[in-house]
Design an enzyme around this catalytic site. Structure first.
Site, PDB file in Angstrom:
ATOM      1  N   ASP A   1      22.013  -8.168  27.361  1.00 27.62           N
ATOM      2  CA  ASP A   1      21.032  -9.226  27.549  1.00 27.62           C
ATOM      3  C   ASP A   1      19.962  -8.757  28.539  1.00 27.62           C
ATOM      4  O   ASP A   1      20.279  -8.165  29.575  1.00 27.62           O
ATOM      5  CB  ASP A   1      21.743 -10.477  28.077  1.00 27.62           C
ATOM      6  CG  ASP A   1      20.814 -11.637  28.297  1.00 27.62           C
ATOM      7  OD1 ASP A   1      20.210 -12.097  27.315  1.00 27.62           O
ATOM      8  OD2 ASP A   1      20.674 -12.085  29.455  1.00 27.62           O
TER       9      ASP A   1
ATOM     10  N   GLU B   1      18.090  -6.035  24.651  1.00 28.36           N
ATOM     11  CA  GLU B   1      16.749  -6.599  24.664  1.00 28.36           C
ATOM     12  C   GLU B   1      15.883  -5.756  25.595  1.00 28.36           C
ATOM     13  O   GLU B   1      16.037  -5.821  26.808  1.00 28.36           O
ATOM     14  CB  GLU B   1      16.784  -8.038  25.171  1.00 28.36           C
ATOM     15  CG  GLU B   1      17.503  -9.005  24.262  1.00 28.36           C
ATOM     16  CD  GLU B   1      17.465 -10.412  24.818  1.00 28.36           C
ATOM     17  OE1 GLU B   1      16.870 -11.293  24.174  1.00 28.36           O
ATOM     18  OE2 GLU B   1      18.021 -10.636  25.905  1.00 28.36           O
TER      19      GLU B   1
END
Length: 716
Positions: free
Chosen positions: A409, A438
């Site tokens: 994340d 990400e």
């Protein structure tokens, strides 16, 4: 807590530099001299700078006496005013990092039947105690830990402590704080205490699987544990729990297949589960009361308790999660774990901040915590013991739980070196495990060339990134609900679409390419974040009927599954998942977030279409090329008409039964008669609402391409 009357403030900001703040009150903040004293002696300080601030005078002083971090010192000014020396910005200095890096892997509680050893890294502490609580009597026992080198505190407690709760009491800057062990592997309900467990009791045999050799062979399906089974018609008994994944639901005629058998039938290879580690936002005592995606990490090595059948039993969540993973492995499905090392739930309440205040988080030039994550704190992964924690945690999940990959994340908050070391560590333990993240550029105090973001992808070989170029060229901007990509009718994003289909690697001199190879590209059009594709189309293309919007959704899915790179599907995408227009459902109720299994039956034709595309992708390696050299050799675009793009996989017999594959993407609303630029007979593998690895019919010279559709042709 110890209270001391501080007549001014003094902070150790470098190993040999002290910052002193004298209030403007008495003596107008003036002092001509300062001394440093320990229990034995007093030493003069050299004033090297002085600045007048709004409410105080700031002095920068140099000391020639070596400071022992964790020892008590007093600062005295010329007027005999005194204060204790507090740990300041030194905590974030390279010298501190070098001095206190501890490389061994024995942090946490090491349990044996006759004794348990507790080891904690707390270099700035002047004292550390452990509070042990007997599980039945709830009687508390306290022991003082002994300081060792490198900031380590340790104690071995005799007796069988299985099931005992424990927390640490740490004294830093004369303030005592109670914290849960960050290396805890089990906890009481709602993370109040760590729990000592016997590893023999959680030793579940692993399922043997062959290594996953080529990342582009992966088809990832993103899923939330609770969403999977919480719907009333899911057919699963243990709704919202790990245990639902171990069920074999009975098929009901109006719903059909559900649960893990459905996932297996779809043909995906990897199930990516939203955070599994212990998180805040849901009361584990009343797990149905609130909902959360899980991006509020509390204990990084403890499974979340709200998904367990008995969150009061520390063993329950561990064993049930292991059974979930084993069940998937038995079905030849691998599991990717969504990990959130970029931030914590609440910085001030975190064990990191309580045990070593100021170390684990980034601060800006003014000394304030940075907030690139948007949740009030950024993990300082570039610091040695923070990086060590991340690596230790990753190894633990691999070795103890046998996961098959990690989705990071907000990976752009982390640093390049940490992510590369993660890749190295993972490759040693489980070759073929997939690491993706990400890679957004975020405003955190780390040099741009050190951020683990997509712009630095070429510095991180083997790491895959969510490709927003694919997402936006196909669907339209995530941040502009009304922006439309190719699938929604825009004819001006063909150049980006070509790059996306080619795995976003360099295929011509005019485009550098984002990645070293196609395995770095995660091709997706939707995820748990933002509007679902179906909900976006409902707004962007509200002037069109449902039949047309279905075609647009289907077109987008075909680009995702036929592009070079790694395709990524959001759970329920194949049956047009909707959240009723809710853009950010991170704490919305089950009625918004649950996987609506009734839609699977209602839109069974599209489920079959996606299943067919998956089988087609898996049947021919040409859709899954591994290197930039292969992409350059085999990928061509012989026709580009704005609303129609032809994608040719040329001379690919070595990868499967066909020598040529021709894919035509069409976003126009009229039928197109397309001349095939290559002679001979072609088999049609996909057209309209049908896709398969088996031929539907055959064509020569020309093919009729239906409105808003994808046609796949193959030739031997």
């Amino acid at each position: 807590m110890i209270f001391i009357k501080r007549e001014f403030e003094a902070y150790l900001d470098e190993m040999d530099q002290i910052t002193i703040l004298l209030p403007n009150g008495s003596f107008n903040g003036e002092s001509a001299s300062f001394t440093l004293s320990d229990e034995k002696s007093t030493y003069p300080l050299e004033i090297i700078d002085r600045k007048t601030l709004q409410s105080s005078v700031k002095y920068i002083c140099k000391t020639n006496m070596p400071i022992t971090i964790g020892s008590k010192y007093m600062i005295i000014d010329e007027h005999s005013r005194k204060t204790d020396l507090q740990i300041g910005a030194v905590i974030r200095s390279q010298a501190f990092d070098e001095a206190f890096y501890y490389e061994k892997d024995d942090l946490g509680a090491q349990y044996q039947k006759g004794e348990t050893t507790f080891t904690l890294w707390a270099p700035t502490a002047s004292a550390v105690k452990i509070k042990l609580v007997a599980p039945k009597s709830k009687e508390s026992i306290f022991y003082s830990l002994i300081r060792e080198e490198k900031g380590i505190w340790r104690i071995t407690v005799q007796g069988d402590l299985e099931g005992f709760y424990y927390t640490y009491l740490v004294c830093v800057n004369l303030v005592w704080r109670e914290a849960v062990d960050p290396y805890a592997i089990a906890s009481t309900i709602n993370s109040e205490s760590a729990v000592i467990v016997d590893k023999e009791r959680i030793n579940v045999p692993k399922v043997s699987m062959l290594p996953f050799n080529d990342a582009t062979d992966a088809i990832i399906y993103e899923l939330h544990v609770r969403d999977f089974s919480s719907h009333p018609k899911s057919g699963m008994v243990h709704k919202g729990k790990y245990a639902a994944f171990t069920e074999d639901p009975v098929e009901v005629s109006e719903i059909g297949m559900t649960g893990v058998p459905y996932l297996q039938s779809l043909g995906v290879t990897h199930i990516e589960l939203l955070p599994l580690n212990d998180f805040g936002g849901v009361d584990e005592a009343e797990p149905d009361k609130d909902y959360n995606w899980g991006y509020n990490p509390l204990l990084f090595n403890v499974p979340e308790g709200s998904y367990a059948l008995d969150p009061n039993d520390p063993y329950s969540r561990i064993l049930e999660l292991k059974n979930l993973i084993n069940t998937l492995h038995h079905k030849d499905l691998r599991i990717i774990m969504d990990v959130v090392y970029n931030h914590v739930y609440i910085r001030e309440d975190s064990s990191f901040e309580k045990i070593v205040p100021g170390y684990y988080f980034r601060h800006d030039e003014h000394g304030m915590p940075s907030n690139g994550t948007g949740v009030g704190n950024d993990i300082a992964s570039e610091r040695k013991m923070v990086r060590k924690f991340i690596l230790d945690s990753i190894r633990y999940w691999l070795q103890e739980y046998d996961v098959d990959g990690f989705r990071f994340d907000l990976m752009g908050i982390l640093d390049v070196q940490t992510i590369n070391e993660v890749k190295e560590a993972v490759s040693v333990i489980k070759p073929g495990a997939i690491i993706l993240g990400e890679g957004w550029e975020l405003n955190t105090p780390l040099a741009a060339d050190r951020k683990a973001m997509i712009l630095n992808a070429k510095k991180m070989p083997g790491i895959a990134f969510f490709n927003d170029m694919v997402r936006d060229s196909v669907k339209g901007s995530t941040f502009n609900l009304f922006d439309r990509g190719f699938a929604l009718g825009n004819t001006h994003k063909i150049a980006l679409l070509k790059q996306s289909l080619a795995g976003s690697v360099q295929i011509d001199p005019n485009h550098k390419g984002l990645f070293l190879d196609p395995a770095q590209s995660i091709n997706y059009i939707e995820s748990h974040d933002n509007h679902t594709m179906w909900d976006k189309i409902a707004v962007c293309n509200s002037h069109e009927n449902e039949e047309t919007r279905i075609k647009r959704h289907r077109l987008a899915a075909s680009v995702t599954l036929l592009s070079q790179g790694i395709p990524f599907l959001h759970a329920g995408q194949e049956f047009f998942r909707t959240k009723g227009g809710e853009e950010n459902s991170y704490k919305s109720p089950d009625s918004i977030n649950s996987l609506d299994w009734e839609r699977k039956n209602r839109y069974s034709e599209n489920v079959a279409y996606v299943r067919g595309l998956i089988s087609l992708r898996k049947a021919h390696k040409a859709f899954r090329l591994s290197t930039v050299t292969e992409v350059k050799r085999h990928v061509r675009f012989p026709l580009d008409k704005g609303n129609l793009l032809m994608y040719h996989l040329n001379d690919v017999k070595q990868y499967g039964k066909y020598n040529h594959l021709l894919i035509i993407f069409h976003n126009g609303t009229n039928t197109e008669n397309v001349t095939i630029p290559f002679s001979g007979e072609w088999e049609v593998l996909a057209e309209g609402s049908t896709a398969s690895d088996l031929p539907i019919r055959k064509v020569n010279n020309e093919v009729q391409v239906p409105p808003i559709s994808t046609v796949v042709l193959a030739q031997y």
